[in-house]
Design an enzyme around this catalytic site. Structure first.
Site, PDB file in Angstrom:
ATOM      1  N   GLU A 109       0.858  -1.346  -0.138  1.00 47.77           N
ATOM      2  CA  GLU A 109      -0.572   0.083   0.003  1.00 47.77           C
ATOM      3  C   GLU A 109       0.896   1.146   0.088  1.00 47.77           C
ATOM      4  O   GLU A 109       0.534   2.162  -0.669  1.00 47.77           O
ATOM      5  CB  GLU A 109      -0.844  -0.037   1.283  1.00 47.77           C
ATOM      6  CG  GLU A 109      -1.696  -0.909   1.314  1.00 47.77           C
ATOM      7  CD  GLU A 109      -1.614  -1.929   1.898  1.00 47.77           C
ATOM      8  OE1 GLU A 109       0.283  -2.759   2.068  1.00 47.77           O
ATOM      9  OE2 GLU A 109      -1.685  -2.780   3.155  1.00 47.77           O
ATOM     10  N   LEU A 163      18.424 -29.114  -8.791  1.00 48.53           N
ATOM     11  CA  LEU A 163      17.252 -28.261  -8.050  1.00 48.53           C
ATOM     12  C   LEU A 163      16.661 -26.753  -8.073  1.00 48.53           C
ATOM     13  O   LEU A 163      16.311 -26.209  -7.410  1.00 48.53           O
ATOM     14  CB  LEU A 163      17.113 -28.837  -6.393  1.00 48.53           C
ATOM     15  CG  LEU A 163      17.452 -30.262  -6.013  1.00 48.53           C
ATOM     16  CD1 LEU A 163      18.038 -29.680  -4.268  1.00 48.53           C
ATOM     17  CD2 LEU A 163      16.170 -30.755  -6.694  1.00 48.53           C
TER      18      LEU A 163
HETATM   19  C1  AOF Z   1       0.520  -4.683   4.211  1.00 44.78           C
HETATM   20  N1  AOF Z   1       1.588  -5.071   3.043  1.00 44.78           N
HETATM   21  O1  AOF Z   1       3.038  -5.506   1.898  1.00 44.78           O
HETATM   22  C2  AOF Z   1       2.993  -6.721   3.895  1.00 44.78           C
HETATM   23  C3  AOF Z   1       1.824  -6.610   5.306  1.00 44.78           C
HETATM   24  O2  AOF Z   1       7.672  -6.580   9.633  1.00 44.78           O
HETATM   25  P1  AOF Z   1       7.019  -5.660   8.347  1.00 44.78           P
HETATM   26  O3  AOF Z   1       6.982  -4.073   8.958  1.00 44.78           O
HETATM   27  O4  AOF Z   1       7.237  -6.139   7.374  1.00 44.78           O
HETATM   28  O5  AOF Z   1       5.762  -6.879   9.087  1.00 44.78           O
HETATM   29  C4  AOF Z   1       5.224  -7.773   8.326  1.00 44.78           C
HETATM   30  C5  AOF Z   1       4.197  -7.795   8.718  1.00 44.78           C
HETATM   31  O6  AOF Z   1       2.955  -6.851   8.186  1.00 44.78           O
HETATM   32  C6  AOF Z   1       3.538  -9.337   7.642  1.00 44.78           C
HETATM   33  O7  AOF Z   1       3.480 -10.163   8.989  1.00 44.78           O
HETATM   34  C7  AOF Z   1       2.089  -8.895   7.659  1.00 44.78           C
HETATM   35  O8  AOF Z   1       1.516  -8.803   9.100  1.00 44.78           O
HETATM   36  C8  AOF Z   1       2.252  -7.489   7.253  1.00 44.78           C
HETATM   37  N2  AOF Z   1       2.713  -7.815   5.916  1.00 44.78           N
HETATM   38  N3  AOF Z   1       0.865  -5.992   5.497  1.00 44.78           N
HETATM   39  O9  AOF Z   1      -0.648  -4.752   5.174  1.00 44.78           O
HETATM   40  C9  AOF Z   1       2.588  -5.909   3.052  1.00 44.78           C
HETATM   41  N4  AOF Z   1       3.741  -6.690   3.788  1.00 44.78           N
HETATM   42 ZN    ZN Z   2       1.337  -2.695   5.983  1.00 42.37          ZN
END
Ligand code: AOF
Ligand code: ZN
Length: 356
Positions: A56, A210
């Site tokens: 986002e 692989l």
């Molecule tokens: C979203 N949009 O594109 C993603 C999300 O360690 P961080 O800050 O990268 O957080 C990882 C967590 O954030 C992951 O476990 C999931 O809950 C969320 N990922 N959320 O709104 C995204 N990649």
């Molecule tokens: Zn996020």
């Protein structure tokens, strides 16, 4: 406000974008987002790599225009509301004036689950979903498994002759599957997992690479009727190769530890074997092979220690969420018996008597 009927084409586009992060997001989620105005996509973003902007934020950072009240943002995962490696997505969505969001699935990460949606609703955002939940969960089955059960999603793949015989029964390599099946395996199985796992016995008998090799001639016919782009793109990084080798029997000449992608190989050995084979450890580490020490429990590795080593980010290793177990027979059985098999794929080939 008039009722919104979400359009699956926009969620599919989110999934295509999300899949571009395959192999790069470590133990995180594959996420894509699109901004739609009057039925047309006017902005796109995806989570491109571990530690980098979430989908986002990537979209809104790249979108120079003003978000209008009638715009709709689609994203395949519930927007996060926690401060992690990057700031919460809910904040930037609210700040930039996004008024309607269609999301694909609830985030299984307990820091977020339901709270992202609640934060948006409390701030006056209209939230629609889960929309196309099954497709969204399917793309992120590894992420869901890791967040909920602290272990990777496991698919076991077997090749069996049409009269039920298994390749490699006597240890010798045997080609059971057709070229088309092999292309399918590369495209739809290997490409959709973060890692391919075999026991060292398979490395010794088959010396496999692989990795993902695409057979261009077969691609299109096999893809017909399917959403072509929800897979790992040609420029994507190769999956990890995980080798279970308790006694460290692997040859230094094996392709998986001597080719150009040796740094994508994770060799699991016992601490005793690593101590005994210090010279070999040093050579392999110099080539970039990741050596993890896992204690044995009975006649196999301690599962919890193995999962922890594979899913936990350490320095430049960002973890993985899904594994395709390719063999041999002993390895299939161990995974199945231990109850760690999420999916089993059996490719049926020729009659045993017709095999070369
Ligand atoms: C979203 N949009 O594109 C993603 C999300 O360690 P961080 O800050 O990268 O957080 C990882 C967590 O954030 C992951 O476990 C999931 O809950 C969320 N990922 N959320 O709104 C995204 N990649
Ligand atoms: Zn996020």
């Amino acid at each position: 406000m008039s009722e919104l009927t979400p359009n699956p084409a926009f969620m599919h586009r989110c999934l295509e974008l999300a899949a571009l992060g395959r192999g790069r997001v470590g133990n995180g989620a594959l996420v894509g987002a699109v901004l739609v105005r009057h039925g047309k996509i006017i902005g796109e973003g995806f989570h491109a790599a571990y530690g980098e902007a979430h989908a986002e934020r990537a979209l809104l950072d790249a979108f120079n225009g003003q978000v209008l009240p009638e715009d709709v943002l689609y994203v395949n995962l519930e927007p996060c509301c926690h401060q992690g490696k990057t700031p919460p997505c809910t904040n930037i969505l609210i700040e930039r004036g996004v008024k309607t969001i269609v999301y694909g699935m609830v985030d299984p990460d307990p820091r977020v689950t339901g709270k992202g949606i609640a934060h948006l609703i409390q701030s006056g955002v209209k939230v629609v979903g889960p929309f196309d939940r099954e497709l969204c969960e399917n793309l992120n089955k590894g992420f869901i498994q890791v967040r909920k059960n602290q272990r990777p999603y496991i698919t076991v793949k077997k090749a069996v002759s049409s009269d039920g015989k298994i390749a490699n029964h006597d240890g010798s390599p045997m080609k059971i599957t057709s070229k088309e099946q092999d292309t399918w395996s590369h495209r739809f199985l290997r490409a959709r997992h973060d890692a391919i796992l075999v026991g060292v016995g398979t490395v010794i008998t088959d010396n496999p690479q692989l990795n993902i090799r695409f057979d261009q001639t077969n691609d299109i016919s096999l893809m017909e009727g399917l959403n072509r782009n929800i897979f790992r793109s040609k420029n994507s990084i190769q999956p990890y190769r995980v080798i279970l080798d308790p006694a460290m029997k692997i040859s230094l000449d094996a392709k998986v530890v001597s080719d150009a992608q040796a740094s994508r190989t994770i060799l699991c050995v016992t601490p005793e074997a690593a101590d005994r084979e210090q010279g070999k450890v040093a050579v392999l580490q110099k080539r970039g092979v990741r050596i993890v020490r896992i204690p044995l429990q009975g006649d196999h590795f301690d599962w919890e220690a193995l999962w922890r080593a594979l899913i936990t980010p350490v320095e430049d290793y960002h973890g993985l969420t899904s594994i395709l177990v390719e063999g041999g027979e002993k390895t299939w059985e161990v995974f199945k018996k231990a109850g760690f098999m999420n999916e089993e794929v059996i490719l049926t080939g020729k009659l045993f008597k017709d095999l070369p």
